[in-house]
Design a protein around this motif. Sequence first.
Motif, mmCIF file in Angstrom:
data_model
loop_
_atom_site.group_PDB
_atom_site.id
_atom_site.type_symbol
_atom_site.label_atom_id
_atom_site.label_comp_id
_atom_site.label_asym_id
_atom_site.label_seq_id
_atom_site.Cartn_x
_atom_site.Cartn_y
_atom_site.Cartn_z
ATOM 1 N N ILE A 104 0.858 -1.180 0.000
ATOM 2 C CA ILE A 104 0.000 0.000 0.000
ATOM 3 C C ILE A 104 0.898 1.236 0.000
ATOM 4 C CG2 ILE A 104 -1.785 1.282 1.232
ATOM 5 C CD1 ILE A 104 -2.802 -1.366 0.151
ATOM 6 N N ALA A 105 0.647 2.161 -0.903
ATOM 7 C CA ALA A 105 1.524 3.333 -1.070
ATOM 8 C C ALA A 105 1.167 4.428 -0.066
ATOM 9 C CB ALA A 105 1.426 3.855 -2.504
ATOM 10 N N LYS A 113 -4.499 10.750 5.859
ATOM 11 C CA LYS A 113 -3.259 10.663 6.623
ATOM 12 C C LYS A 113 -3.120 9.234 7.161
ATOM 13 C CE LYS A 113 -3.218 15.494 8.154
ATOM 14 N NZ LYS A 113 -3.240 16.399 9.326
ATOM 15 N N PRO A 114 -2.073 8.526 6.803
ATOM 16 C CA PRO A 114 -1.921 7.130 7.254
ATOM 17 C C PRO A 114 -1.998 6.976 8.771
ATOM 18 C CG PRO A 114 -0.310 7.634 5.556
ATOM 19 C CD PRO A 114 -0.967 8.936 5.910
ATOM 20 N N ALA A 124 1.547 -3.621 5.811
ATOM 21 C CA ALA A 124 2.282 -3.187 4.624
ATOM 22 C C ALA A 124 1.461 -3.344 3.352
ATOM 23 C CB ALA A 124 3.588 -3.970 4.511
ATOM 24 N N ASN A 125 0.712 -4.447 3.239
ATOM 25 C CA ASN A 125 0.009 -4.749 1.988
ATOM 26 C C ASN A 125 -1.511 -4.752 2.117
ATOM 27 O OD1 ASN A 125 2.593 -5.186 0.976
ATOM 28 N ND2 ASN A 125 2.506 -7.389 1.329
ATOM 29 N N GLY A 273 -4.180 3.478 -10.234
ATOM 30 C CA GLY A 273 -5.549 3.893 -9.987
ATOM 31 C C GLY A 273 -6.122 3.260 -8.734
ATOM 32 N N ALA A 274 -5.775 1.999 -8.486
ATOM 33 C CA ALA A 274 -6.242 1.304 -7.285
ATOM 34 C C ALA A 274 -5.664 1.953 -6.029
ATOM 35 C CB ALA A 274 -5.856 -0.168 -7.360
ATOM 36 N N GLN A 275 -4.418 2.371 -6.086
ATOM 37 C CA GLN A 275 -3.800 3.052 -4.946
ATOM 38 C C GLN A 275 -4.540 4.354 -4.643
ATOM 39 O OE1 GLN A 275 -1.451 1.866 -3.022
ATOM 40 N NE2 GLN A 275 -0.028 0.583 -4.200
ATOM 41 N N LEU A 276 -4.878 5.092 -5.690
ATOM 42 C CA LEU A 276 -5.611 6.342 -5.506
ATOM 43 C C LEU A 276 -6.987 6.101 -4.887
ATOM 44 C CD1 LEU A 276 -4.856 8.298 -8.818
ATOM 45 C CD2 LEU A 276 -4.189 8.978 -6.509
#
Length: 350
Positions: A104-105, A113-114, A124-125, A273-276
């Motif tokens: 995950i970016a 905010k993470p 992480a994923n 796109g999935a990360q966004l």
Amino acid sequence: MTDLIRLNRRLLLGTALAAPFVARPALAAGEVIVRTPGGTYDDVMRKYVYEPFTRETGITVRPVAATSAKLLAMFRAGNVELDLIDTGAGQLLTLDRMGALAPIAYDKWRWTKPEDISPELKSANRVSNFVYCTVLGYSKEAFPNGAPDSWAQFWDAGKFPGPRMLGDMASGSAHLEFALLADGVPKDKLYPLDVERALRVMDRIRPQIRRFWDTGALSAQMLSDKEVVAGSIWNGRLQVLIDRGAPLAYTWNEHMIQVQAMGIFKDARNVAGAQLLADYMLQAEVQAKYARDLIYGPTNTKSFPLMTEEERARAPGGPRSTQTGFYQNNEWWEDNRDRVNRQWSRWVQK
């Protein structure tokens, strides 16, 4: 003069066509295909997430149905047909352990905010987008003088008579935790589950079990149709019936908190796109909206102040929920699922 007019028209047309890209340089193209639970969930997410996300980014979102078996088959065959996976945390953990997921970016998030996502609900994923819970639901008509308020009381068919229901392995996991709670095991000592002991406790209530349900729809139907008087059920399914006026209720005591999470196939066609979309979906304001309509709990800690007192009170994972409930241990279940499946199959066919 005519040539000048034509030139001006071409210039004006070119400016008009280019204007959207000048005004919105971040506009992206393409499509994100998302695995979702379907049904009402898609309707809610389309309203609060998918359509606003498309307006913001230009990326369209297409939700599709896919079973756990299909997700595994896609990865093993090297033919990944979707980008973002929105599913139960246990199923996602299996894919993660197989090496199917991209990181995950978090460092590139621009909307969320993470640090606002509860630490226990991200890795992480994988990152969780809501929590739900399995509660002890019951018919108020069947228990006008007091309903069962614990799993020990649910197991007391003498004091609280009537047909019951519990979850089958096909629902995600058999409800062995509730059997152990009924037998006196404290919430913080449930794991590792003593499967043999749980099945012995299940033996005591089995004559009163009308059916072990495999879908949320079936559990809601059984309570609504008065086929059973009490049983385990997902809080969202039950709350919909209560809000429609059904004479049903539930206790928050000893409920099991469960997690829905997101992951991204590392071989997806549109990883960016999935990360966004994952980032957009986890914003506090966005989560507060879809958690309210789905009657589930947000994973962004900044969402709770945006909810009404009533919404917070009935949100899984909120202050009230974490005091009286417990989190299902997904790691234990994924480590032991095959073994429990075999034991459960033998037991349920006896």
